[in-house]
Design an enzyme around this catalytic site. Structure first.
Site, short mmCIF file in Angstrom:
data_model
loop_
_atom_site.label_atom_id
_atom_site.label_comp_id
_atom_site.label_asym_id
_atom_site.label_seq_id
_atom_site.Cartn_x
_atom_site.Cartn_y
_atom_site.Cartn_z
N ASN A 151 76.64 -3.90 124.28
CA ASN A 151 77.06 -2.76 125.09
C ASN A 151 76.96 -3.01 126.59
O ASN A 151 77.61 -2.34 127.37
CB ASN A 151 76.25 -1.52 124.72
CG ASN A 151 74.76 -1.77 124.72
OD1 ASN A 151 74.28 -2.66 124.03
ND2 ASN A 151 74.02 -1.01 125.50
N SER A 199 79.45 5.30 116.20
CA SER A 199 79.18 6.55 116.89
C SER A 199 80.51 7.16 117.31
O SER A 199 81.45 6.44 117.63
CB SER A 199 78.32 6.24 118.13
OG SER A 199 78.05 7.42 118.82
N HIS A 201 81.05 9.38 119.99
CA HIS A 201 81.34 9.67 121.41
C HIS A 201 81.71 8.44 122.22
O HIS A 201 82.03 8.56 123.40
CB HIS A 201 80.16 10.42 122.04
CG HIS A 201 78.93 9.60 122.29
ND1 HIS A 201 78.59 9.15 123.54
CD2 HIS A 201 77.95 9.18 121.45
CE1 HIS A 201 77.44 8.49 123.46
NE2 HIS A 201 77.03 8.49 122.21
N THR A 239 72.15 20.11 106.88
CA THR A 239 73.48 20.72 106.80
C THR A 239 74.47 19.95 107.66
O THR A 239 74.18 19.65 108.82
CB THR A 239 73.40 22.19 107.27
OG1 THR A 239 72.51 22.88 106.40
CG2 THR A 239 74.77 22.85 107.25
N CYS A 323 66.05 1.88 137.49
CA CYS A 323 65.02 1.81 138.52
C CYS A 323 64.87 3.14 139.22
O CYS A 323 65.82 3.89 139.36
CB CYS A 323 65.36 0.74 139.54
SG CYS A 323 66.71 1.20 140.60
C1 LIG Z 1 75.53 -0.75 120.95
C2 LIG Z 1 75.02 0.65 120.85
N1 LIG Z 1 74.25 0.99 119.81
C3 LIG Z 1 73.78 2.24 119.67
C4 LIG Z 1 74.04 3.21 120.59
C5 LIG Z 1 73.48 4.61 120.39
O1 LIG Z 1 74.51 5.47 120.04
P1 LIG Z 1 74.32 7.08 120.02
O2 LIG Z 1 74.49 7.52 121.44
O3 LIG Z 1 75.41 7.57 119.14
O4 LIG Z 1 72.99 7.37 119.49
C6 LIG Z 1 74.81 2.89 121.71
C7 LIG Z 1 75.07 3.87 122.77
O5 LIG Z 1 74.28 4.08 123.66
C8 LIG Z 1 75.32 1.57 121.84
O6 LIG Z 1 76.08 1.22 122.88
#
Ligand SMILES: Cc1ncc(COP(=O)(O)O)c(C=O)c1O
Length: 517
Positions: A151, A199, A201, A239, A323
């Site tokens: 990420n 995920s 979003h 739920t 930071c």
């Molecule tokens: C590589 C990776 N894993 C996990 C997550 C966590 O996802 P979520 O915001 O759906 O908990 C993120 C996002 O921050 C991500 O970029």
């Protein structure tokens, strides 16, 4: 100044199609998908349609998709659930130092309960080599957990190559595919990954919903982490949030439809941005051109991260540090790549989305280049033409006095020409904050300061301290300056508690004034 959003790896806006799909399930259609009546059955149908849409993007079957509250939960459930089901005794897991925090912390939790872990390091471009994973396997290895796309860097791990090799060896393979879904082709019908987290979003769906793919054949077994009514095949009680799930389904459907076009757009914009930024001297790409199309991570030598961000109020990007004060936490991913703290702090992650345009990329690049040149000039580097920038809006709410001295730092920053007579040069450093402050005082024949210049590599507060000191010294004798009390500096600049080290650096600097003639 128009905001430019280049932080799509953090989150994306909700696609209008997903928003529209969610509406009925927020108000009119409020049945519980677990209820055995018409309202409930209608909600269940909507959930199952979404399940099929999510499965389709991944090349999975609908029954292999469990809905969760997001990828943090999916990763927790996959790792803790699988290892608790197997039992932690004699268990070994292979993962990487560059995984998302939610993977690192899930693994550390199990490590504290007896799991043995091999933490792999990335190569120079941020990739975990397949050979390193295979070499780390032992007869006790129960799971490998590796992200598909990093990420922060966009680097792509060789998960497709590893999946069949781990299957042959009977090792469970969990993949965090949050940053891969919708950007790279994923086909779980052909790639024998056992557990895969996504995920909503990150690909234009709503926040607060995600999914875990749990392979049916051969079956990946999990101990539930959420106990209750036995929803989601008993593996995730609670739920179901129909509206969120419907939004996720629509976002995944759309992502499948647009994947080729999206990826081509992101790659073109990323390459354009890099072409512009790499025209600056001393910039470093973290990751490589072979990475996922939507992420570009760049370090800028000779500037400090917080000051760089303060210079870019209209640019929504992520930085290489979390930071806030003297104790900076440079990104552990950049550190694992071998970047030192200062360089990690002075890094920006740009991540692209559907609405970004070439014009925005050009504006963003121009803003970053101007800011870097200005800050390098403040630090005494001769940068030539182009350092005309001044800080824009005080979006980080620095105290007004600090902001004023930071904004006008250009007036007294820089160096005197080498060999200037009557020059007193002072320098202080704060290693923890990776900051330096320099002051040059040109003394007149009466022994008083006639002219002063400062150089600062530091946050806006550090730069403001330099700027303030340079002004204060004018007309003073070195002896008077030496006696300056740091409290005076603190009060004049309204320096907050967590930035006291900047004031102390100013005091350190003045203490170096020789006492003798
Ligand atoms: C590589 C990776 N894993 C996990 C997550 C966590 O996802 P979520 O915001 O759906 O908990 C993120 C996002 O921050 C991500 O970029």
């Amino acid at each position: 100044m128009n905001a430019i959003y280049l932080d799509h790896a953090a989150t994306t806006p909700l696609a209008p199609e997903a928003y529209a799909a969610m509406q009925p399930w927020l108000q009119e259609q409020y049945g519980n998908p677990a209820s055995d009546h018409a309202y409930g059955r209608r909600a269940k149908q909507a959930v199952e349609r979404a399940r099929a849409q999510v499965a389709a993007l991944l090349g999975a079957t609908a029954e292999e998709i469990l809905f969760t509250s997001g990828a943090t939960e999916s990763n927790n459930l996959a790792i803790k659930g699988a290892l608790e089901f197997r039992g932690l005794e004699d268990a070994h897991l292979v993962t990487a130092r560059t995984e998302h925090k939610c993977v690192l912390d899930s693994v550390r939790y199990l490590e504290s309960r007896g799991l043995r872990v091999t933490w792999l390091k990335p190569d120079a471009s941020g990739v975990i080599p397949a050979e390193a994973v295979l070499a780390a396997l032992t007869p006790a290895t129960a799971m490998v957990s590796l992200m598909w796309v990093n990420n922060e860097l966009g680097s792509v791990n060789p998960v497709q190559q590893l999946a069949p090799l781990l299957r042959e060896r009977g090792v469970l393979f969990h993949v965090d595919a949050v940053q891969a879904a919708g950007k790279l082709p994923i086909n779980l019908a052909e790639t024998p990954i056992d557990l895969l987290s996504v995920s909503a979003h990150k690909i234009y769906g709503p926040k607060g919903v995600g999914a875990l793919f749990v392979r049916k054949r051969p079956r990946a077994r999990l101990s539930p982490q959420m106990h209750g009514g036995g929803h989601e095949q008993g593996m995730r009680s609670g739920t179901l949030a129909t509206h969120q799930i419907v939004g996720m389904g629509e976002a995944f459907r759309l992502a499948g439809e647009r994947q080729t076009a999206d990826a081509a757009l992101y790659a073109a914009l990323r390459d354009r941005l890099w072409a512009r930024l790499s025209a600056l001297p001393r910039v470093l790409r973290n990751g490589s051109a072979e990475g996922a199309p939507h992420i570009l991570n760049v370090s800028f030598a000779g500037v400090e991260g917080e000051a760089l961000r303060a210079m870019l109020p209209a640019l929504m990007v992520s930085s290489g540090s979390a930071c806030s004060s003297a104790t900076r936490e440079p990104s552990y991913v950049l550190r694992a790549l071998g970047r030192d703290d200062a360089l990690a702090n002075a890094s920006l992650r740009f991540s692209l989305g559907r609405a970004n345009s070439e014009a925005e990329i050009d504006q963003a690049a121009a803003q970053v280049i101007e800011a870097v040149l200005w800050l390098r000039e403040i630090n005494g580097e001769p940068v030539g033409e182009g350092a005309a920038a001044v800080p824009g809006d005080n979006v980080y709410d620095y105290p007004p006095a600090i902001w004023q001295h930071f904004s006008s730092a250009g007036e007294h920053a820089g160096c005197f020409p080498a060999g200037t007579p009557g020059l007193l040069s002072l320098r202080a450093e704060n290693r923890a904050a990776a900051s330096t402050l320099g002051l040059q005082l040109r003394l007149g024949e009466d022994g008083r300061v006639e002219e002063a210049r400062f150089q600062a590599l530091g946050c806006p507060v550090g730069i403001a301290v330099g700027s303030w000191l340079a002004r204060q010294t004018l007309g003073q004798t070195p002896a008077a300056l030496r006696a300056l009390d740091v409290r005076q500096l603190r009060v004049a600049l309204e320096i907050p508690e967590d930035k006291l080290h900047c004031a102390l650096m100013g005091e350190d600097l003045l203490r170096q004034i020789p006492t003798g003639p």
